[in-house]
Design an enzyme around this catalytic site. Structure first.
Site, PDB file in Angstrom:
ATOM      1  N   CYS A  59       0.831  -1.207   0.000  1.00  0.00           N
ATOM      2  CA  CYS A  59       0.000   0.000   0.000  1.00  0.00           C
ATOM      3  C   CYS A  59       0.864   1.256   0.000  1.00  0.00           C
ATOM      4  CB  CYS A  59      -0.949  -0.002   1.195  1.00  0.00           C
ATOM      5  SG  CYS A  59      -0.154  -0.383   2.762  1.00  0.00           S
ATOM      6  N   HIS A  80      -1.427   0.691   7.574  1.00  0.00           N
ATOM      7  CA  HIS A  80      -1.872   0.762   6.180  1.00  0.00           C
ATOM      8  C   HIS A  80      -1.730   2.196   5.698  1.00  0.00           C
ATOM      9  CE1 HIS A  80      -4.062   0.125   2.551  1.00  0.00           C
ATOM     10  NE2 HIS A  80      -5.072   0.884   2.914  1.00  0.00           N
TER      11      HIS A  80
END
Length: 994
Positions: free
Chosen positions: A112, A543
């Site tokens: 990510c 994330h």
């Protein structure tokens, strides 16, 4: 609840409270049943299918632990083969790009960070053109022999291909695997699950700079000032300072400017703190100042990147920790106050700012002495204290109250005085007196005849404090009262005026500080916020995603791996400023006002037109690359459709003997395997409706006797058709789904072709199981079979006929899975219930693609799927923190085998807000265990292994065991179960279903 008491509010929020009926994301009911009646209160721990509100409250009562409120979202996925992405959600609009909408980027396992950075850079038109237009002469390519040089060229070519696809692909998201393969050696992805955005951005800019330097060296060897990456991203600043009494000055180059977040409220304060360190005064530099320095930007790049340092090392825990403090940043940043050309003006303003802040501190200290007056631990505002004294002396004295008493009462008080003094002279006199009175009262209650005569004689004396409702002076003269009131009122007015003057002075200074740099001369170099890179989680797991401002659409977009959604400044503030959740900005990308206007004005019109122009300007090789990928997409879609056509599940297959019997009696034109499959499903649906068919035949006795078997069949056919047609037109209710009663009701409600409806009804009368009446039923069955054999391929499209029966078979399967899941949920068998509900949802999605009336209520399945998941997550988390090895293994197994796969299935393109909230609650629970001192080190290690997979889930292969098949006895059995479960949901009554 704290009634304005901040400390008490903090206590409520940080301690484990008793469960309260707060909003739970899983308790959001489908809109169809909002406002339904609430039944009687359930006992604690019971959990039945009941009304939405009561069920919500019951769930909360039975919870063992409160749910955490912080969030951590991360993505960890393994690679998939071609077409596996379609397996999760086969909707075409979920894997095809919608017009000119920006594309997402596939996460191939903790990548990510790559997606967030690349998406932010791609949306810079100037950077995009540089990458796509990159080319090297053949002689330069052949002369490059170093490993780093070859790697940088290879990465540049892969980045070109990736950018070309992001421009012209028909896919909803692209796969960056090829570019990421080149990063594996540099970034320790095998040992380190999460990469650092700043580390990657530094390395990326270095590689791109080196790659472009090869093109610059062709004309200007070694001249970095001509490097387009340097000109776009790199600036310079001058450092002037004093060290050990000696002045120094040096110029340095920067790409990303690092900023320490801790201790600052906003970006300007943060940057000011980074630009000025220590005490810096040229007049006294060589005398009193040992150390101090100032930095001034001498050249600002078009793309200005601030790297926010939000991690620090916790010495006690021996591990890094994330700083979650709030840091605000503006959409427009004026950089004039940090430029060397404005040094003289800024130094004057800094001195003025310093003087104002010192004066502010002095005034605030004075104000504090007024507002926290006193010498003890408890302090109060002085104006209020004076007001309270005024109110006290103005209260009517006790003597005045006592003068109203009768002479007899006074005499009694006088007689009782020695007794009262004796009582009050004891340490616990008041308590003893109270106890004595209580005993006396009890005595008089027991002997009412004595109460009247003895009341006057035994009445105890009442002290002065009990005669007044409020505290008051015992004795005060009029002269004393006037004097004290006059002084207190004058003092209070003076104090109030002093406080007002101090507040006004502080407000004026605050305004001067706020407007210090609002000088038009210092608003000539604006920078617009282009992108915000956000990190959610802790130091060792999390994330990344990005907010990017779309210049053409004039709105913020959120790039979260494969998802690209419209956003807003308000959402960006919530998720980026920090302070509320585990999410906060990690990197800020500002662009010069000139660059932002150039990107917006250069190509007017829709973004599709701009992208189309850029695609047309690409090299022939890149155009061909885009065309090949789009062709592969079409091939994959066709292969997927073919695979799915072979995987349609059959509901309750008929016995082999019945299939053979039907084949033997059918005509030669229906003897193929495909025809047998069609007849298998349609015959199964006829067998399900055999009781209804038998009743229709029974009603044709008169027609059969008078006009023969064909007339009886014709009458039964029309009567049954009329009955089913009327049922299909009835208004449905939550407790009754007529489609479960008969296949033709399903067909009619979904506007099936008339030929499909008529053949299906005819097969119903041709069913071999119709043996209720040996003469009439068998005769009608034979005539119906004969008529079926007369229907040729030109009369009915058998492929279409097959698809309609497959849909109804799948609809019944979905209904059975849903009902079984709800019944298991009612019995608190959440694990088994979840499996049925997940399969019901996935299969139902395929039906809803063809029409809203093809499947069951999606919101109902989603609601109880959420509830099961939240329940199971609580169970798994409780097992995990129990520290018992067997329980920990059980909790991890439950998480890995059921909870995580289900969460990943839910986290698709069209996920609802309720599902998103539920997923966040579940992730919060596990992230809250990070860094807990009371948790064993082995558990912390196991948790760090679990979190990436838990937080990162859009491309993992989803494998769930299909639940056991359940066959209802008849459509009436299925309808009765449906009615019972729906009634229990709406009527709040516990229903036991056999």
């Amino acid at each position: 609840a704290a009634d304005g008491d901040l400390m008490e509010a903090v206590t409520f929020l940080t301690e484990d409270p008793a469960p309260e009926p707060v909003q739970n994301p899983a308790a959001a009911e489908p809109s169809t049943w909002e406002g339904s009646a609430v039944g009687k209160q359930l006992a604690q721990g019971e959990l039945h299918l009941c009304s939405p509100l009561q069920l919500h409250v019951t769930v909360l009562i039975s919870c063992d632990r409160p749910q955490d409120t912080h969030s951590a979202e991360n993505k960890n996925r393994s690679k998939r083969k071609r077409c596996e992405v379609w397996g999760e959600n086969p909707k075409q609009n979920d894997w095809r790009r919608a017009g000119d909408w920006p594309v997402g980027m596939k996460n191939i396992g903790n990548t990510c960070w790559f997606s967030a950075v690349i998406q932010s850079l791609f949306q810079l038109p100037e950077f995009r053109r540089l990458v796509l237009g990159y080319s090297l002469p053949q002689n330069v390519l052949e002369s490059c022999h170093s490993h780093a040089g070859k790697r940088n060229i290879a990465f540049m070519q892969e980045l070109q291909c990736l950018f070309a696809l992001m421009l012209g692909t028909w896919r909803k998201f692209v796969d960056p695997s090829a570019a990421l393969e080149l990063l594996r050696d540099v970034f320790r992805s095998a040992e380190q699950p999460q990469q650092d955005v700043s580390e990657f951005t530094h390395k990326l800019l270095d590689w791109l700079e080196d790659a472009f330097q090869l093109t610059v060296n062709v004309t200007s060897p070694g001249d970095k000032s001509e490097n387009p990456m340097v000109r776009l991203f790199y600036g310079t600043f001058l450092t002037e300072g004093v060290h050990e009494g000696n002045t120094f000055s040096k110029i340095e180059t920067f790409g990303q400017y690092p900023l320490q977040v801790n201790g600052y409220r906003n970006l300007n304060e943060c940057l000011e703190g980074a630009m000025v360190e220590g005490e810096m005064d040229e007049a006294t530099a060589s005398q009193s100042v040992k150390y101090g320095q100032e930095r001034w930007f001498t050249k600002l790049p078009p793309v200005l990147t601030f790297e926010l340092s939000r991690f620090e090392f916790n010495q006690s825990l021996g591990q890094p920790e994330k700083i979650h403090t709030k840091l605000e940043f503006p959409q427009t940043m004026y950089m004039d106050r940090y430029l060397y050309c404005n040094k003289d003006l800024i130094q004057i303003k800094r001195e003025e700012m310093k003087r104002l802040k010192e004066k502010m501190v002095t005034l605030q200290q004075k104000l504090e002495k007024y507002m926290e007056y006193g010498s003890g631990p408890a302090r109060f505002p002085l104006p209020d204290m004076l007001q309270y004294v005024l109110e006290f002396i103005a209260t009517k004295p006790v003597v005045a109250v006592c003068s109203a008493q009768s002479s007899q009462t006074t005499l009694l008080h006088s007689q009782a005085k020695p007794h009262v003094l004796d009582v009050l002279s004891q340490p616990n006199g008041i308590q003893e007196r109270t106890n004595t009175r209580t005993e006396d009262e009890a005595f008089f209650v027991a002997n009412p005849s004595l109460q009247q005569n003895s009341s006057m004689e035994l009445q105890p004396a009442v002290p002065p404090a009990e005669l007044c409702e409020r505290p008051a002076p015992h004795v005060v003269s009029e002269e004393e009262l006037n004097l004290v009131q006059t002084c207190l009122q004058r003092w209070r007015s003076e104090i109030e005026q002093d406080v007002q003057d101090l507040k006004e002075s502080i407000a004026r200074i605050n305004l001067s500080i706020k407007q210090m740099y609002c000088d038009p001369l210092l608003q000539q170099v604006p920078y617009r916020l282009h992108a915000v890179l956000v990190h959610e989680g802790q130091a060792n797991a999390g994330h990344y995603w990005a907010f990017v401002y779309d210049q053409l659409r004039k709105r913020w977009l959120k790039y979260n791996d494969i998802l690209v959604t419209e956003s807003s400044w308000e959402e960006l503030e919530r998720e980026s400023f920090g302070g509320l959740r585990n999410a906060s900005a990690y990197c800020l990308m500002y662009i010069s006002d000139h660059l932002s206007h150039a990107g917006a004005d250069e190509d007017e019109g829709p973004e599709a037109r701009q992208f189309q122009k850029e695609v047309e300007a690409l090299s022939p090789e890149l155009k061909h690359y885009i065309q090949e990928d789009n062709w592969r997409l079409e091939q994959e879609a066709e292969e997927w459709d073919e695979e799915q056509s072979c995987k349609i599940p059959q509901m309750e297959p008929s016995p082999t003997s019945e299939l053979q019997d039907l084949s033997s009696e059918s005509g030669p034109e229906q003897s193929s395997v495909c025809e047998q499959s069609v007849r298998s499903l349609s015959s199964e649906h006829a067998r399900i409706a055999k009781e209804q068919t038998a009743k229709a035949i029974a009603n044709t006795a008169d027609a059969y006797e008078k006009n023969g078997v064909e007339a009886a069949l014709c009458e039964a056919f029309h009567e049954e058709y009329s009955r089913l047609y009327l049922l299909s037109k009835e208004t449905p209710t939550p407790q009754n789904d007529a489609r479960l009663q008969h296949v033709l009701i399903y067909f009619l409600q979904n506007n099936a072709p008339q030929q499909v409806v008529e053949r299906t009804l005819l097969e119903q009368f041709a069913d071999k199981n119709l043996s209720y009446d040996e003469s009439r039923s068998i005769s009608i069955m034979k005539v119906a079979r004969a008529k079926l054999s007369e229907i040729g391929p030109d009369d009915v499209d058998m492929e279409e006929y097959k698809r309609w029966h497959e849909d109804y078979s799948l609809f019944r399967k979905v209904s059975i899975y849903l009902l079984t899941g709800l019944e298991l949920y009612q019995n608190r068998k959440y694990q088994e219930s979840l499996t049925y509900l997940v399969y019901a949802y996935q299969s139902n999605t395929k039906l809803l693609l063809k029409g809203t009336n093809r499947g069951v209520s999606e919101s109902l399945i989603a609601l109880y799927r959420r509830k099961c998941l939240l329940k199971l997550n609580e169970v798994a988390a409780s097992l995990f923190v129990s520290c018992e090895e067997a329980h920990v293994s059980e909790g991890v197994s439950l998480l890995n085998e059921l909870i995580i796969p289900c969460m990943h299935l839910m986290n698709n393109f069209e996920i609802s807000k309720e599902d998103l909230d539920a997923i966040e609650v579940m992730r919060n629970r596990w992230c809250s265990y990070l860094g807990r001192e009371d948790m064993d080190a082995k558990l912390q290690m196991k948790l760090s292994e679990l979190l990436p997979r838990l937080l990162d889930g859009s491309t993992e292969v989803i494998v769930l065991k299909e639940p056991p098949k359940i066959r209802p006895n008849s459509p009436y059995d299925l309808c009765s179960r449906f009615a019972a479960v729906m009634e229990s949901i709406h009527g709040a009554s516990t229903v036991t279903v056999k």
